[in-house]
Design an enzyme around this catalytic site. Structure first.
Site, PDB file in Angstrom:
ATOM      1  N   ASN A 123       0.821  -1.200   0.000  1.00  0.00           N
ATOM      2  CA  ASN A 123       0.000   0.000   0.000  1.00  0.00           C
ATOM      3  C   ASN A 123       0.867   1.268   0.000  1.00  0.00           C
ATOM      4  OD1 ASN A 123      -1.959   1.954   0.354  1.00  0.00           O
ATOM      5  ND2 ASN A 123      -3.094   0.792   1.891  1.00  0.00           N
ATOM      6  N   TYR A 130       1.772   8.111   5.661  1.00  0.00           N
ATOM      7  CA  TYR A 130       2.230   7.951   7.051  1.00  0.00           C
ATOM      8  C   TYR A 130       3.628   8.540   7.241  1.00  0.00           C
ATOM      9  CZ  TYR A 130      -1.675   4.653   7.445  1.00  0.00           C
ATOM     10  OH  TYR A 130      -2.912   4.062   7.438  1.00  0.00           O
TER      11      TYR A 130
END
Length: 159
Positions: A123, A130
């Site tokens: 992903n 993040y």
């Protein structure tokens, strides 16, 4: 256009279930998503987990499902983010960041020393997101999982 974030209650179980199903579809793991609204109603009611619901102009568009854990080394609580999901139609509007910021605020209010989560290694958009927030991968740890027959066999051996 306005964003609001609220704490889910057990009355939101069907909504939580629908958002988790949408997340499972995004991750191509729908075959593993067997939780029902009743499962989420019980989990939320009994405080096994908590959830934040993001709403854009009053319509649900995102979810952060989390629970408190503890660091045995620090002797302090932490927050574990089990799932973060923003509907595809609402991505790029800062909703994921707002959910994480809200969760960080909850962690700070509860004297938690960390906020942790896992991300699928394929992903790339989520990993980049993040890392843009300053999150670092814990490359020296490997997650293990025991389920199904092996879990039952271990449990039977403990009796």
């Amino acid at each position: 256009m306005s964003l609001s974030i609220r704490q889910a209650t057990s009355d939101d179980a069907a909504l939580v279930s629908a958002l988790v199903s949408a997340l499972a579809a995004y991750e191509e793991l729908s075959h593993e998503a067997t939780a029902t609204p009743d499962d989420f109603e019980k989990a939320l009611r009994e405080d096994h987990c908590r959830a934040l619901i993001a709403e854009w102009d009053g319509a649900p568009c995102g979810l952060a499902l989390y629970f408190f854990n503890i660091s045995t080394f620090l002797g302090k609580r932490g927050v574990y983010l089990e799932d973060l999901f923003v509907m595809e139609s609402h991505r790029g509007k800062g909703i994921g960041k707002a959910l994480l910021a809200h969760l960080a605020h909850i962690a700070a209010e509860n004297n938690c020393t960390r906020l942790e989560w896992a991300v699928l290694d394929w992903n790339a958009p989520s990993i980049a997101f993040y890392e843009s927030l300053g999150a670092k991968p814990m490359t020296d740890w490997t997650t293990y999982r025991l389920t199904g027959a092996p879990l039952e066999a271990l449990a039977d051996g403990e009796r």
